[in-house]
Write a protein that holds these residues in place. Structure first.
Motif, PDB file in Angstrom:
ATOM      1  N   GLU A 237       0.824  -1.202   0.000  1.00 56.80           N
ATOM      2  CA  GLU A 237       0.000   0.000   0.000  1.00 56.80           C
ATOM      3  C   GLU A 237       0.864   1.260   0.000  1.00 56.80           C
ATOM      4  O   GLU A 237       0.607   2.208  -0.753  1.00 56.80           O
ATOM      5  CB  GLU A 237      -0.881  -0.021   1.256  1.00 56.80           C
ATOM      6  N   GLN A 238       1.902   1.248   0.809  1.00 58.53           N
ATOM      7  CA  GLN A 238       2.775   2.423   0.897  1.00 58.53           C
ATOM      8  C   GLN A 238       3.586   2.622  -0.365  1.00 58.53           C
ATOM      9  O   GLN A 238       3.734   3.753  -0.844  1.00 58.53           O
ATOM     10  CB  GLN A 238       3.707   2.292   2.097  1.00 58.53           C
TER      11      GLN A 238
ATOM     12  N   GLY B  36      -7.753   0.521   0.367  1.00 54.16           N
ATOM     13  CA  GLY B  36      -6.736  -0.235   1.094  1.00 54.16           C
ATOM     14  C   GLY B  36      -7.290  -0.845   2.365  1.00 54.16           C
ATOM     15  O   GLY B  36      -6.990  -1.994   2.700  1.00 54.16           O
ATOM     16  N   ALA B  37      -8.094  -0.096   3.069  1.00 55.37           N
ATOM     17  CA  ALA B  37      -8.658  -0.585   4.329  1.00 55.37           C
ATOM     18  C   ALA B  37      -9.569  -1.780   4.094  1.00 55.37           C
ATOM     19  O   ALA B  37      -9.524  -2.776   4.834  1.00 55.37           O
ATOM     20  CB  ALA B  37      -9.412   0.539   5.022  1.00 55.37           C
ATOM     21  N   ALA B  38     -10.379  -1.707   3.040  1.00 58.23           N
ATOM     22  CA  ALA B  38     -11.320  -2.797   2.757  1.00 58.23           C
ATOM     23  C   ALA B  38     -10.573  -4.077   2.390  1.00 58.23           C
ATOM     24  O   ALA B  38     -10.908  -5.176   2.855  1.00 58.23           O
ATOM     25  CB  ALA B  38     -12.253  -2.391   1.620  1.00 58.23           C
TER      26      ALA B  38
ATOM     27  N   GLU C  84      -3.882   6.792   3.861  1.00 57.54           N
ATOM     28  CA  GLU C  84      -5.094   6.027   4.132  1.00 57.54           C
ATOM     29  C   GLU C  84      -6.082   6.112   2.966  1.00 57.54           C
ATOM     30  O   GLU C  84      -6.359   7.178   2.446  1.00 57.54           O
ATOM     31  CB  GLU C  84      -5.754   6.573   5.402  1.00 57.54           C
ATOM     32  N   THR C  85      -6.566   4.958   2.548  1.00 59.92           N
ATOM     33  CA  THR C  85      -7.610   4.927   1.532  1.00 59.92           C
ATOM     34  C   THR C  85      -8.647   3.895   1.945  1.00 59.92           C
ATOM     35  O   THR C  85      -8.320   2.892   2.589  1.00 59.92           O
ATOM     36  CB  THR C  85      -7.056   4.531   0.153  1.00 59.92           C
TER      37      THR C  85
ATOM     38  N   PRO D 277      -4.246  12.447  -5.538  1.00 57.41           N
ATOM     39  CA  PRO D 277      -4.304  13.832  -5.060  1.00 57.41           C
ATOM     40  C   PRO D 277      -4.268  13.941  -3.532  1.00 57.41           C
ATOM     41  O   PRO D 277      -3.513  14.736  -2.978  1.00 57.41           O
ATOM     42  CB  PRO D 277      -5.645  14.328  -5.607  1.00 57.41           C
ATOM     43  N   GLU D 278      -5.044  13.112  -2.857  1.00 59.19           N
ATOM     44  CA  GLU D 278      -5.114  13.193  -1.395  1.00 59.19           C
ATOM     45  C   GLU D 278      -3.810  12.817  -0.708  1.00 59.19           C
ATOM     46  O   GLU D 278      -3.552  13.187   0.425  1.00 59.19           O
ATOM     47  CB  GLU D 278      -6.230  12.275  -0.870  1.00 59.19           C
TER      48      GLU D 278
END
Lengths: 186, 186
Positions: free
Chosen positions: A140-141, A170-172, A166-167, A150-151
């Motif tokens: 993820e990183q 990725g969390a899901a 954090e997205t 953008p975020e």
DNA sequence: ACCTGAACACCGTTCAAGT
DNA sequence: ACCTGAACACCGTTCAAGT
């Protein structure tokens, strides 16, 4: 007062949080502490050991979670702890190589036993879950670093007060992986 | 004949197999090719892209496995391919950050669909399995590097004809992780 | 005991200038 | 088109010598 191992670890931790792993160099650390690079080696055996100590400091809060914190929640906290640190997963990979029993591993093992796994199986499962968690956060990183959304684009600025990479995606993905590795259906 | 991107990638690959990732430097590579470091940048945009290309070369054999090769066997081959390369998993982490669709991901996705997962779910599961595989191999290699067992201690000598850090313990752990992530019981 | 000075052996990358 | 020369801005680590 003279320098100390603890002071060096603390300065390295601060440097890591503010600028990321690639800016934690022995020379820069020495500069930050107002000392020559060689001086660090009187207190610390190597950069690798220093980084492992920093990782231990970061993961310490995950050592003794309250009994109400389940295994999945514990591992979500691991992700949330490591993800905002630039190259945090790479650091953890180094640290777990040096010491495979770092937090949250013991708490993870206990939690898995609470879910019904025998000691040996809980030990095995803890490693599997940890491997997945390390791989997932690292991937993820690296993805966020290389094709930033953008975020996620906050270079040069310190990433302390930032949400980090954090997205929800990725969390899901992470949550689903954890779910599959939990002891239930088998 | 003049230098070329392909020749540089090939030399980097050879250097990687013979001495490990930390010996693949632009300067050393230049030396190996009888050229000045700056010359490499006429053919290759950065070290990172070069390493991603090397990773692609290494993983190419996993792109189109015969239909008889199951998903678990495919991922066992991934481990067997990466494990003997010093810091191979670190390299793969870089490469998958740059290009998440590297082999064996497409074949993995197809295999998971063959096992009954719908396209979207197969895509998701492939990433989860890949994350686990990357984390597991990375942890295994870092552990082997830091507290080497007698069988793993072959420093300074090239690791080409070597068994590598293969251990039955690591293989069993990896297999069990794969098993848990396969689509069946849920 | 604790640190400096200085070195050893390196890095990735850029770019004017040469051919 | 392709490469050199030379620089820029760095690395981790060691160790005699100073205080």
């Amino acid at each position: 007062m003279p320098l100390s191992a603890a002071a060096i670890v603390e300065a390295a931790h601060r440097l890591l949080l503010d600028y990321g792993l690639q800016d934690v160099s022995m020379r820069r650390l020495a500069g930050e502490l107002g000392v020559r690079p060689g001086a660090l080696y009187y207190h610390v055996p190597s950069k690798q050991q220093l980084l492992a100590d920093v990782a231990h400091r970061i993961l310490a809060p995950l050592a003794d979670p309250p009994g109400t914190v389940g295994v999945e929640e514990l591992m979500r906290r691991f992700r949330a702890t490591v993800l905002p640190i630039r190259d945090g997963a790479d650091l953890m990979l180094i640290a777990f190589g040096l010491n495979p029993g770092l937090p949250p591993v013991p708490a993870l093992r206990r939690g898995l036993e609470r879910l019904g796994l025998a000691s040996g199986l809980a030990h095995e499962r803890a490693q599997i879950v940890m491997h997945f968690a390390l791989g997932a956060v690292a991937a993820e990183q690296n993805a966020a670093l290389l094709h930033p959304t953008p975020e996620t684009t906050d270079r040069e600025a310190p990433n302390r007060e930032t949400t980090g990479p954090e997205t929800t995606r990725g969390a899901a993905l992470y949550d689903e992986g954890l779910r599959l590795l939990m002891p239930t259906a088998d």
